[in-house]
Design an enzyme around this catalytic site. Structure first.
Site, PDB file in Angstrom:
ATOM      1  N   ASP A  71      42.369  44.280  33.883  1.00  0.00           N
ATOM      2  CA  ASP A  71      42.336  42.848  34.086  1.00  0.00           C
ATOM      3  C   ASP A  71      43.685  42.178  33.865  1.00  0.00           C
ATOM      4  O   ASP A  71      44.172  41.439  34.726  1.00  0.00           O
ATOM      5  CB  ASP A  71      41.290  42.212  33.172  1.00  0.00           C
ATOM      6  CG  ASP A  71      41.281  40.696  33.282  1.00  0.00           C
ATOM      7  OD1 ASP A  71      40.619  40.174  34.186  1.00  0.00           O
ATOM      8  OD2 ASP A  71      41.956  40.037  32.466  1.00  0.00           O
ATOM      9  N   VAL A  92      39.721  38.277  36.030  1.00  0.00           N
ATOM     10  CA  VAL A  92      39.632  39.097  37.247  1.00  0.00           C
ATOM     11  C   VAL A  92      38.480  40.083  37.139  1.00  0.00           C
ATOM     12  O   VAL A  92      37.752  40.324  38.110  1.00  0.00           O
ATOM     13  CB  VAL A  92      40.966  39.813  37.522  1.00  0.00           C
ATOM     14  CG1 VAL A  92      40.845  40.719  38.748  1.00  0.00           C
ATOM     15  CG2 VAL A  92      42.084  38.802  37.743  1.00  0.00           C
ATOM     16  N   ASP A  93      38.274  40.670  35.970  1.00  0.00           N
ATOM     17  CA  ASP A  93      37.140  41.576  35.772  1.00  0.00           C
ATOM     18  C   ASP A  93      35.816  40.861  36.045  1.00  0.00           C
ATOM     19  O   ASP A  93      34.945  41.379  36.752  1.00  0.00           O
ATOM     20  CB  ASP A  93      37.125  42.100  34.340  1.00  0.00           C
ATOM     21  CG  ASP A  93      37.915  43.393  34.167  1.00  0.00           C
ATOM     22  OD1 ASP A  93      38.259  44.022  35.183  1.00  0.00           O
ATOM     23  OD2 ASP A  93      38.183  43.772  33.019  1.00  0.00           O
ATOM     24  N   ILE A  94      35.648  39.683  35.463  1.00  0.00           N
ATOM     25  CA  ILE A  94      34.393  38.946  35.623  1.00  0.00           C
ATOM     26  C   ILE A  94      34.166  38.575  37.080  1.00  0.00           C
ATOM     27  O   ILE A  94      33.063  38.754  37.631  1.00  0.00           O
ATOM     28  CB  ILE A  94      34.396  37.671  34.749  1.00  0.00           C
ATOM     29  CG1 ILE A  94      34.448  38.035  33.264  1.00  0.00           C
ATOM     30  CG2 ILE A  94      33.186  36.804  35.066  1.00  0.00           C
ATOM     31  CD1 ILE A  94      33.248  38.778  32.766  1.00  0.00           C
ATOM     32  N   GLY A 146      33.120  41.588  38.979  1.00  0.00           N
ATOM     33  CA  GLY A 146      31.714  41.905  38.748  1.00  0.00           C
ATOM     34  C   GLY A 146      30.795  41.038  39.588  1.00  0.00           C
ATOM     35  O   GLY A 146      29.836  41.513  40.193  1.00  0.00           O
TER      36      GLY A 146
END
Length: 417
Positions: A157, A185-187, A190
């Site tokens: 991230d 960015v990860d969220i 997802g």
């Protein structure tokens, strides 16, 4: 209203029956770990899918990411794994690979976030799995996607926030680049992977065919720069950092009251006029420097200074009340303890309480999809202990007898409760 709200919540959180689950027939084989993949599969679990979380003997890396911990469970792990079944399978063993393949034949969705090419060594790549199950939706969540010169590289991230421009526009004007506090960015990856999976499932209902969902942190990071990136495309000039201000609307930022800062915004000329009247400076709305939003953006610093001269005279509570009464968006800048004390958080059931086998009752963040009128997201079960459901899945999903399960445990192909 309170009676209606309590009735609604009783329907939503006391009746966890299949009738209220949008994805109740969906089976998800989840080989992802850390955050982007697990955050997406947790959404599927909240919507009723049965998610088989495949872990190594040492578990998802985030099980050890802390402090803080609740007992032996890390807060990080607890945030993204609610409602899943944890099984331990040794992917390096051919018998372990066979177990994954057998589960894939029974699954609707396969999710993985291994480096590109790694699962092909075990015959668990999209081409191999789709041969076994021609209708499976196979989602790969990676740093850079399945193609391109950087495809083999890992991605995290913070690195992708730096690489895709997020950090270049985050922070104060005279400060250094700053990442978003949450793993932004990860969220977003997802969420995007979930949209891709559900889109592919819908298309499968029409065509009956499998599909590979290729989602990367790199692609998502760039796409979610949205209006900021489009501004660069329009001008050829890379935007910089402007603190808490909006790059294309003014005033839209934090201001300083006598006892601290608060956020407010005037999104159009009428709202700006009302703001000026509220602060006792109606003449600002007629000032040629501030007649239109474009003028206000151009002269942002002068406007900020003039407004702060008024705001600093009274406390936040005064301005929040006055600006709300004028019909403007305004809020204090909350710490998390203040967030969960907000009556709106209680009204919207922002915290879910679940029973945990070793921790007792614990609070988790509620799903933002819990307010669908017929099939809301709802808490199903706790974030699983490592390997908690290995025996259950081997027996009840794959039909193994106790002797076979014992043999696989003794040979360290599987491990768990």
């Amino acid at each position: 209203m309170e009676v209606i709200t309590n009735y609604y919540h009783s329907l939503l959180f006391e009746n966890n029956g299949d009738a209220m689950s949008a994805l109740k027939d969906l089976k998800v084989l989840d080989l992802s770990r850390i955050l982007a993949g697990p955050f997406g599969t947790q959404i599927l679990a909240d919507l009723g899918a049965e998610v088989w979380k495949v872990e190594s003997p040492w578990g998802d890396d985030t099980r050890g990411w802390g402090p803080p911990f609740m007992g032996t469970e890390s807060a990080y792990y607890l945030s993204a794994n609610r409602g899943k079944k944890s099984i331990i399978v040794n992917l390096r063993d051919e018998k372990g690979q066979k177990i994954i393949k057998d589960l894939a034949e029974k699954a609707d969705v396969f999710v993985e976030n291994f480096k590109v090419g790694n699962l092909a060594r075990f015959g668990l790549d999209y081409e191999s799995i789709s041969t076994l199950n021609p209708q499976i939706i196979y989602a790969s969540v990676t740093g850079f996607g399945q193609t391109g010169p950087r495809a083999p590289e890992p991605g995290y991230d913070a690195a992708l926030q730096a690489m895709t421009g997020v950090m270049s526009v985050t922070g104060e004007t005279d400060g250094g680049p700053t990442k978003v506090g949450a793993a932004w960015v990860d969220i977003m990856t997802g969420l995007t992977s979930t949209i891709g999976i559900l889109s592919a499932l819908h298309e499968r209902s029409l065509s009956g065919k499998a599909q590979h969902v290729d989602v990367s942190l790199f692609d998502v990071g760039i796409a979610c720069m949205a209006n900021i990136a489009q501004s660069y495309l329009a001008t050829g000039e890379a935007p910089g950092r402007i603190g808490n201000a909006h790059p294309q609307v003014a005033p839209y930022q934090d201001f300083t009251a006598s006892d601290g800062n608060f956020m407010t915004a005037a999104n159009n000329d009428n709202q700006f006029r009302r703001m000026c009247e509220t602060v006792g400076k109606p003449e600002l709305a007629e000032d040629t420097r501030f007649l239109s939003n474009a003028d206000r953006v151009k002269n942002r610093k002068e406007l900020e200074s003039l407004l702060n001269t008024q705001f600093v005279e009274k406390p936040k509570s005064h301005w929040i009340s006055a600006l709300q009464e004028a019909g403007l968006t305004v809020t204090s800048i909350n710490t998390l303890d203040e967030v969960f004390k907000d009556p709106q958080a209680k009204a919207r059931n922002s915290l879910w309480q679940v029973d945990h086998p070793s921790l007792g009752k614990i609070d988790l963040l509620g799903s933002a999809l819990q307010h669908l009128s017929r099939t809301p997201a709802q808490p199903t079960s706790h974030p699983p202990l490592l390997g908690e459901h290995t025996t259950d899945v081997m027996k009840n999903v794959l039909g193994m007898d106790e002797q076979k399960i014992k043999e696989l445990i003794s040979s360290e192909v599987i491990k768990g409760k």
